[in-house]
Motif scaffolding. Sequence first.
Motif, mmCIF file in Angstrom:
data_model
loop_
_atom_site.group_PDB
_atom_site.id
_atom_site.type_symbol
_atom_site.label_atom_id
_atom_site.label_comp_id
_atom_site.label_asym_id
_atom_site.label_seq_id
_atom_site.Cartn_x
_atom_site.Cartn_y
_atom_site.Cartn_z
ATOM 1 N N VAL A 23 2.407 1.663 -3.575
ATOM 2 C CA VAL A 23 1.423 2.000 -4.606
ATOM 3 C C VAL A 23 0.862 3.407 -4.396
ATOM 4 O O VAL A 23 0.709 4.172 -5.350
ATOM 5 N N LEU A 24 0.584 3.749 -3.156
ATOM 6 C CA LEU A 24 -0.046 5.042 -2.873
ATOM 7 C C LEU A 24 0.949 6.168 -2.626
ATOM 8 O O LEU A 24 0.634 7.333 -2.841
ATOM 9 N N SER B 46 -3.227 -8.167 -8.287
ATOM 10 C CA SER B 46 -2.386 -7.145 -7.663
ATOM 11 C C SER B 46 -2.092 -6.016 -8.645
ATOM 12 O O SER B 46 -2.144 -4.835 -8.284
ATOM 13 N N PHE C 29 0.820 -1.215 0.000
ATOM 14 C CA PHE C 29 0.000 0.000 0.000
ATOM 15 C C PHE C 29 0.851 1.260 0.000
ATOM 16 O O PHE C 29 0.556 2.215 -0.717
ATOM 17 N N ALA D 108 -5.348 -3.989 -9.057
ATOM 18 C CA ALA D 108 -5.553 -3.103 -7.904
ATOM 19 C C ALA D 108 -4.569 -1.949 -7.937
ATOM 20 O O ALA D 108 -4.946 -0.786 -7.712
ATOM 21 N N GLY D 109 -3.312 -2.246 -8.230
ATOM 22 C CA GLY D 109 -2.305 -1.190 -8.315
ATOM 23 C C GLY D 109 -2.619 -0.182 -9.404
ATOM 24 O O GLY D 109 -2.406 1.021 -9.232
ATOM 25 N N SER D 110 -3.165 -0.655 -10.519
ATOM 26 C CA SER D 110 -3.497 0.268 -11.614
ATOM 27 C C SER D 110 -4.656 1.189 -11.243
ATOM 28 O O SER D 110 -4.768 2.289 -11.777
ATOM 29 N N GLN D 111 -5.490 0.746 -10.330
ATOM 30 C CA GLN D 111 -6.610 1.576 -9.887
ATOM 31 C C GLN D 111 -6.174 2.621 -8.861
ATOM 32 O O GLN D 111 -6.855 3.636 -8.679
ATOM 33 N N LEU D 112 -5.052 2.380 -8.218
ATOM 34 C CA LEU D 112 -4.594 3.254 -7.133
ATOM 35 C C LEU D 112 -3.366 4.089 -7.486
ATOM 36 O O LEU D 112 -2.959 4.934 -6.694
ATOM 37 N N SER D 113 -2.763 3.834 -8.641
ATOM 38 C CA SER D 113 -1.522 4.529 -8.986
ATOM 39 C C SER D 113 -1.596 5.038 -10.416
ATOM 40 O O SER D 113 -2.640 4.980 -11.053
ATOM 41 N N ASN D 114 -0.471 5.497 -10.901
ATOM 42 C CA ASN D 114 -0.424 6.004 -12.270
ATOM 43 C C ASN D 114 0.238 5.015 -13.235
ATOM 44 O O ASN D 114 0.785 5.399 -14.241
#
Length: 178
Positions: free
Chosen positions: A23-24, A124, A20, A127-133
């Motif tokens: 990614v964030l 993973s 987290f 999810a990472g693509s939804q939370l990052s660039n």
Amino acid sequence: MTSMPWKRIINALLFQAGWFICVLGGNTLALISTVLIVTIHVIFITEWKKERELLFVTLVLGSAVDSFLGNIGVLSFYHDSLLLPLWLACLWLLFATTLRHCLAWTGRHKLAGALVGAIAGPMSYYAGSQLSNVELSLPLWKSMLILSVIWAMMIPLLQSFSAMWLDRYQRDYPNIIN
């Protein structure tokens, strides 16, 4: 393999927290948290001598795979580099800390490890693509299929490397209790 259950639980929690943060938080927070988590890992969960090859190879191999995926258009990074972002490389290092600990069972059960990789790896990334660039550049089903195939091979491959190095470690350091 970590023998104490609490060490496996701490390993899983540290990885998830690191995921987290990476990614964030971006590159700076990813680097700081990864250094901190890997330091905690080698002090309280395992030994540097026992883990160093696996950490290094997972970092290099994973970074190469993701950079390749970026260069062929499966992943899209926010910058115009041929290499993946630092925070994504940090994720590979954090993932390496799980292979002999909370994910050790995937080394004993290769088919189950491949199945877990085929499902959890792409999830993973999604999810990472939804939370990052970082974006999955192809139609979602194509990206997920490619990632699924890669991860179905990646976990058994890394677990095979892990077993090979662990055997060597135990041969070179027979008096150290695992």
